[in-house]
Enzyme design. Structure first.
Site, PDB file in Angstrom:
ATOM      1  N   SER A  32       0.833  -1.207   0.000  1.00  0.00           N
ATOM      2  CA  SER A  32       0.000   0.000   0.000  1.00  0.00           C
ATOM      3  C   SER A  32       0.867   1.256   0.000  1.00  0.00           C
ATOM      4  O   SER A  32       0.332   2.374  -0.086  1.00  0.00           O
ATOM      5  CB  SER A  32      -0.913   0.010   1.231  1.00  0.00           C
ATOM      6  OG  SER A  32      -0.145   0.027   2.422  1.00  0.00           O
ATOM      7  N   ASP A 174       2.812  -5.925  10.076  1.00  0.00           N
ATOM      8  CA  ASP A 174       3.985  -5.689  10.912  1.00  0.00           C
ATOM      9  C   ASP A 174       3.902  -6.392  12.265  1.00  0.00           C
ATOM     10  O   ASP A 174       4.878  -6.394  13.021  1.00  0.00           O
ATOM     11  CB  ASP A 174       4.193  -4.183  11.118  1.00  0.00           C
ATOM     12  CG  ASP A 174       4.775  -3.513   9.890  1.00  0.00           C
ATOM     13  OD1 ASP A 174       5.275  -4.225   9.000  1.00  0.00           O
ATOM     14  OD2 ASP A 174       4.731  -2.273   9.801  1.00  0.00           O
ATOM     15  N   ARG A 246      12.293  -6.289  12.873  1.00  0.00           N
ATOM     16  CA  ARG A 246      11.167  -6.974  13.501  1.00  0.00           C
ATOM     17  C   ARG A 246      11.499  -8.435  13.843  1.00  0.00           C
ATOM     18  O   ARG A 246      10.921  -9.000  14.774  1.00  0.00           O
ATOM     19  CB  ARG A 246       9.929  -6.872  12.623  1.00  0.00           C
ATOM     20  CG  ARG A 246       9.528  -5.428  12.370  1.00  0.00           C
ATOM     21  CD  ARG A 246       8.070  -5.239  12.068  1.00  0.00           C
ATOM     22  NE  ARG A 246       7.810  -3.850  11.727  1.00  0.00           N
ATOM     23  CZ  ARG A 246       7.684  -2.859  12.613  1.00  0.00           C
ATOM     24  NH1 ARG A 246       7.802  -3.117  13.896  1.00  0.00           N
ATOM     25  NH2 ARG A 246       7.458  -1.617  12.219  1.00  0.00           N
ATOM     26  N   LYS A 271      16.570   0.780  13.116  1.00  0.00           N
ATOM     27  CA  LYS A 271      15.715   1.280  12.039  1.00  0.00           C
ATOM     28  C   LYS A 271      14.438   1.896  12.582  1.00  0.00           C
ATOM     29  O   LYS A 271      13.967   2.918  12.070  1.00  0.00           O
ATOM     30  CB  LYS A 271      15.372   0.144  11.067  1.00  0.00           C
ATOM     31  CG  LYS A 271      14.408   0.575   9.964  1.00  0.00           C
ATOM     32  CD  LYS A 271      14.178  -0.496   8.939  1.00  0.00           C
ATOM     33  CE  LYS A 271      13.242   0.016   7.853  1.00  0.00           C
ATOM     34  NZ  LYS A 271      13.027  -0.974   6.773  1.00  0.00           N
TER      35      LYS A 271
END
Length: 283
Positions: A32, A174, A246, A271
């Site tokens: 997106s 995420d 992550r 990050k």
């Protein structure tokens, strides 16, 4: 715009001048982020802009964030069922003082910490009613067995025995790695669906999760857009992060329950969350 190396990738040389706007065809199944960049810029195009989404738009929650902040700053967008987005040329953003919300993606690791240990965590200065997609991660943990109490700007979670679930995480990409690690400590299998776009993130996150969860002792199945996690007998291991922030933060949660976990390249968290490990240690 021209790819300087002629391979369709950055660096890109961009010639200045007016952007015409008009009718735009945009593939929506990969990310997106392309939509977001055009939407934010479209009020300054020469003509009205209509963005036609080809296929089904992935990660719709991030489009919602974009539309919400554009509206806050004075620009309205017509959203036709996530298939067409219309922006008028000449609309202008109104400068203002704006309080940036706390990040729900970053909060997910602390929520998961309570979930896997059976402990309690209270988050402060966070909007439980945020349009951020990952704000719904609390509902995922509730389905797995946790108890959640929401107030105006705080949220408390209490861990309980966890059970596996089947869930589509397309609007919370995420938080997928956080959920995958949480699933290690649930009774029964967890099936995570609708996550094909994770293959083109910082790394192929489906493959990375399969590798590292298996390394710890879980049984993992994968497909083009899904992940199946079945608990196993766990052992400590060095976790490869694939330079993905992550991966590092998610597998830190596993370290709360599995002795001997070591996170390689922990500085990759810089990050998005430079002091993550210091804050996590305070738990």
């Amino acid at each position: 715009a021209v790819s300087a190396n002629g391979n369709g990738c950055p660096p890109i040389d961009i010639a200045g001048g007016e952007v015409p706007g008009g009718e735009v065809q945009l593939a929506g199944d990969k990310s997106s982020q392309y939509l977001t960049s055009i939407l934010l810029s479209a009020p300054y195009f020469k003509n009205d802009t209509c963005i036609h989404i080809q296929g089904d738009l992935t990660s719709k929650s991030y489009a919602d964030i974009t539309l919400d902040i554009m509206k806050t700053f004075g620009v309205s967008v017509i959203n036709e069922s996530y298939q067409r987005f219309k922006v008028k040329a000449g609309d202008r953003y109104n400068a203002q003082t704006y309080q940036v919300e706390s990040d729900w993606s970053s909060a997910s690791y602390f929520l998961a910490a309570a979930a896997v240990t059976g402990g309690e965590v209270t988050l402060t200065d966070i909007n439980p009613h945020s349009v951020q997609g990952d704000a719904q991660f609390t509902s995922v943990l509730e389905k797995m067995g946790c108890r959640v109490e929401k107030k105006s700007n705080t949220l408390q979670i209490k861990g309980n025995p966890l059970k596996g679930i089947t869930i589509n995480m397309n609007n919370m990409p995420d938080a997928v790695q956080t959920l995958a690690v949480t699933a290690l400590f649930a009774e029964g299998e967890t099936v995570i669906q609708g996550i094909g776009n994770l293959r083109i993130k910082e790394t192929d996150r489906i493959l990375a999760l399969a590798n590292e969860l298996t390394r710890l002792g879980a049984e993992v199945g994968t497909g083009e857009d899904y992940l199946v996690i079945r608990p196993g007998d766990y052992r400590g291991a060095e976790i490869e992060t694939y330079d993905d922030h992550r991966m590092a933060m998610s597998f830190a949660v596993a370290g709360l329950k599995i002795p001997g976990i070591r996170i390689k390249n922990p500085t990759c968290v810089e990050k998005s969350f430079p002091d993550f490990f210091q804050r996590f240690a305070n738990l």
